[in-house]
Scaffold this motif. Structure first.
Motif, mmCIF file in Angstrom:
data_model
loop_
_atom_site.group_PDB
_atom_site.id
_atom_site.type_symbol
_atom_site.label_atom_id
_atom_site.label_comp_id
_atom_site.label_asym_id
_atom_site.label_seq_id
_atom_site.Cartn_x
_atom_site.Cartn_y
_atom_site.Cartn_z
ATOM 1 N N ASN A 15 0.877 -1.035 -0.013
ATOM 2 C CA ASN A 15 0.028 -0.120 -0.167
ATOM 3 C C ASN A 15 0.658 1.266 -0.172
ATOM 4 O O ASN A 15 0.673 2.222 0.856
ATOM 5 C CB ASN A 15 -1.037 0.022 1.251
ATOM 6 N N GLU A 16 1.773 1.313 -1.025
ATOM 7 C CA GLU A 16 2.721 2.406 -1.043
ATOM 8 C C GLU A 16 2.413 3.351 -2.260
ATOM 9 O O GLU A 16 3.308 4.042 -2.991
ATOM 10 C CB GLU A 16 4.055 2.097 -1.042
ATOM 11 N N GLU A 17 1.111 3.360 -2.783
ATOM 12 C CA GLU A 17 1.034 4.242 -3.966
ATOM 13 C C GLU A 17 1.234 5.584 -3.772
ATOM 14 O O GLU A 17 1.816 6.156 -4.983
ATOM 15 C CB GLU A 17 -0.754 4.162 -4.457
ATOM 16 N N ASP A 44 5.234 -6.019 -4.924
ATOM 17 C CA ASP A 44 4.061 -5.748 -4.595
ATOM 18 C C ASP A 44 3.422 -6.969 -3.360
ATOM 19 O O ASP A 44 3.072 -7.910 -3.941
ATOM 20 C CB ASP A 44 2.786 -5.614 -5.806
ATOM 21 N N ASP A 45 3.526 -6.334 -2.258
ATOM 22 C CA ASP A 45 2.959 -7.215 -1.320
ATOM 23 C C ASP A 45 1.417 -7.352 -0.955
ATOM 24 O O ASP A 45 0.933 -7.225 0.009
ATOM 25 C CB ASP A 45 3.824 -6.991 -0.007
ATOM 26 N N GLY A 46 0.700 -7.819 -2.109
ATOM 27 C CA GLY A 46 -0.704 -7.849 -1.984
ATOM 28 C C GLY A 46 -1.263 -6.772 -1.529
ATOM 29 O O GLY A 46 -2.212 -6.512 -0.682
ATOM 30 N N ALA A 98 10.066 1.144 0.723
ATOM 31 C CA ALA A 98 9.507 1.897 -0.280
ATOM 32 C C ALA A 98 9.189 3.146 0.109
ATOM 33 O O ALA A 98 8.523 4.127 -0.535
ATOM 34 C CB ALA A 98 8.288 1.137 -0.827
ATOM 35 N N ASP A 99 9.013 3.242 1.420
ATOM 36 C CA ASP A 99 8.389 4.647 1.955
ATOM 37 C C ASP A 99 9.275 5.785 2.190
ATOM 38 O O ASP A 99 9.219 7.017 2.459
ATOM 39 C CB ASP A 99 7.908 4.357 3.299
ATOM 40 N N LEU A 100 10.625 5.824 1.359
ATOM 41 C CA LEU A 100 11.747 6.742 1.205
ATOM 42 C C LEU A 100 12.124 7.446 2.522
ATOM 43 O O LEU A 100 12.795 8.198 2.456
ATOM 44 C CB LEU A 100 11.068 7.948 0.512
ATOM 45 N N GLN A 101 11.992 6.590 3.496
ATOM 46 C CA GLN A 101 12.809 6.860 4.835
ATOM 47 C C GLN A 101 14.154 6.805 4.602
ATOM 48 O O GLN A 101 14.944 7.516 5.318
ATOM 49 C CB GLN A 101 12.247 5.978 5.978
ATOM 50 N N ASN A 102 14.604 5.786 3.975
ATOM 51 C CA ASN A 102 16.101 5.741 3.378
ATOM 52 C C ASN A 102 16.245 6.361 2.313
ATOM 53 O O ASN A 102 15.809 5.562 1.182
ATOM 54 C CB ASN A 102 16.623 4.219 3.595
ATOM 55 N N PHE A 133 8.266 5.144 20.396
ATOM 56 C CA PHE A 133 7.466 3.846 20.655
ATOM 57 C C PHE A 133 8.544 2.806 19.797
ATOM 58 O O PHE A 133 8.998 1.984 20.221
ATOM 59 C CB PHE A 133 6.099 3.856 20.509
ATOM 60 N N ARG A 134 8.615 3.341 18.277
ATOM 61 C CA ARG A 134 9.401 2.720 17.333
ATOM 62 C C ARG A 134 10.798 2.706 17.735
ATOM 63 O O ARG A 134 11.582 1.664 17.648
ATOM 64 C CB ARG A 134 9.301 3.161 16.225
ATOM 65 N N LYS A 135 11.352 3.610 18.135
ATOM 66 C CA LYS A 135 12.945 3.783 18.659
ATOM 67 C C LYS A 135 13.115 2.728 19.768
ATOM 68 O O LYS A 135 13.961 1.995 19.791
ATOM 69 C CB LYS A 135 13.092 5.173 18.942
ATOM 70 N N ASN A 206 1.142 5.625 6.386
ATOM 71 C CA ASN A 206 1.466 5.254 7.768
ATOM 72 C C ASN A 206 2.368 4.058 7.908
ATOM 73 O O ASN A 206 2.379 3.357 6.817
ATOM 74 C CB ASN A 206 0.155 5.032 8.898
ATOM 75 N N SER A 207 3.149 4.103 9.079
ATOM 76 C CA SER A 207 3.751 2.696 9.147
ATOM 77 C C SER A 207 3.165 1.467 8.918
ATOM 78 O O SER A 207 1.828 1.475 9.407
ATOM 79 C CB SER A 207 4.482 2.579 10.487
ATOM 80 N N LYS A 208 3.759 0.542 8.179
ATOM 81 C CA LYS A 208 2.824 -0.841 8.056
ATOM 82 C C LYS A 208 2.823 -1.714 9.007
ATOM 83 O O LYS A 208 2.348 -3.074 8.943
ATOM 84 C CB LYS A 208 3.088 -1.377 6.586
ATOM 85 N N TYR A 209 3.660 -1.528 10.116
ATOM 86 C CA TYR A 209 3.617 -2.255 10.993
ATOM 87 C C TYR A 209 2.883 -1.881 12.466
ATOM 88 O O TYR A 209 2.984 -0.537 12.866
ATOM 89 C CB TYR A 209 5.168 -2.220 11.762
#
Ligand code: UDP
Ligand code: MG
Length: 319
Positions: A15-17, A44-46, A98-102, A133-135, A206-209
């Motif tokens: 879901n990274e369109e 593409d992970d479904g 895919a989220d361009l964080q890196n 929280f993620r950190k 948003n984060s996919k996790y």
């Protein structure tokens, strides 16, 4: 394209369109600037949005440079990366989110490091832009892995990484269902290093996790590398049993020194006995755990070793 590309970039997308267009543009530009043959493998992970469609279009517009792998449903980030690995042909394989964080612009840095002869190049996120929280959860995970696997890397959460072809082949031969690629890769690598890379806020979406997906990932990571938690049962049991035994001795000593009133009519003695038995039970579970751990390792049937090269054999004997 007939020549095997030197570099494959594997990118899982769920879901990274909103990110794909910029991502593809920046990756292509980076690849062209490097002046090497490269392929970008988008998995593409479904996704339930237009990601699959966008990937297909990009692949059609850039034949040979962009390859789309469309999974039939959502399997998770690491299985998706594996699917990308299976499709990749590069001598060096880079994974990227895919989220361009890196930023994809960091890829040349990784490749340069690889050319110095490393098997795996990891990355450490400079001024990490994630929620607290993620950190925190990442810190916990990294510490646990370092403790239990002995593979020293500072940042397992960062997927901007480079692997040499033999490592990727080794990963593909691991048939286990749950994998955590950076850790698994390190278990086959000889020369590893890390470089510092920039880290941005998630560009779009948003984060996919979710919290539970993260917990799940943490358990995947831990159980895929170590059966130490099973051994922990034995250790806990031994501690309790020894504690119980010590308490028994203490009670005996008190009884001798201070006389019969101190024994509180046997209540403490009962506790001491109880602890010894509870400890014994834990030790029993731990023993079962030792066998289960061995069964687990055998069922997983990871390759025992990989031969890098056989020398000294005549050519015709080699076949
Ligand atoms: N991803 C995926 N399948 C999933 C979850 C995530 O392919 O089930 C991809 C996602 O599209 C992204 C990468 O894995 O490219 C990392 O996900 P995300 O950025 O959401 O994770 P975070 O940065 O929060 O760790
Ligand atoms: Mg992310």
């Amino acid at each position: 394209m007939s020549t095997t590309p030197l570099l494959s970039v594997v990118i899982p997308a769920f879901n990274e369109e909103a990110n794909l267009k910029e991502l593809i543009g920046r990756c292509l530009a980076t690849g062209d600037r490097m002046g090497k043959t490269f392929e970008i493998i988008l998995v593409d992970d479904g996704s339930s949005d237009r990601s699959a469609q966008l990937i297909t279009e990009a692949a059609e517009q850039n034949p040979g440079k962009i390859i789309g792998v469309l999974l039939n449903r959502n399997y998770g980030q690491h299985p998706a990366v594996m699917a990308g690995f299976a499709e990749s042909r590069g001598e060096i394989v880079v994974t990227l989110d895919a989220d361009l964080q890196n930023p994809p612009e960091e890829i040349p840095k990784l490749v340069k490091k690889m050319e110095a002869g490393f098997d795996v190049v990891g990355s450490i996120r400079l001024s990490r832009r994630d929620t607290l929280f993620r950190k925190m959860s990442s810190l916990l995970i990294n510490k646990a892995v370092q403790q239990s696997t002995g593979v020293l890397m500072h940042d397992y959460g960062c997927m901007l990484r480079a692997y040499r072809r033999p490592i990727v082949e080794a990963l593909l031969q691991c048939q286990e269902r749950t994998t955590f690629i950076p850790v698994l890769a390190n278990s086959f690598a000889r020369f590893t290093t890390e470089i510092e890379v920039h880290h941005e806020k998630r560009s779009q979406g948003n984060s996919k996790y979710s919290f539970w997906k993260l917990i799940n990932l943490m358990f995947d990571l831990l159980t895929s590398m170590t059966t130490f938690p099973l051994r922990l049962l034995t250790l806990i049991g031994a501690t309790i049993a020894v504690g119980g035994f010590g308490l028994g001795l203490l009670i005996l000593a008190m009884r001798i020194i201070y006389g019969i009133e101190w024994a509180a009519e046997g209540v403490f003695t009962l506790f001491a006995l109880l602890f010894i038995f509870i400890g014994a039970q834990f030790i029993g579970m731990g023993l079962l755990g030792e066998y289960i751990g061995r069964i687990y390792r055998d069922v997983r049937a990871r390759p025992r070793y990989f031969v890098q090269k056989v020398v000294g054999r005549a050519k015709e004997q080699n076949v």
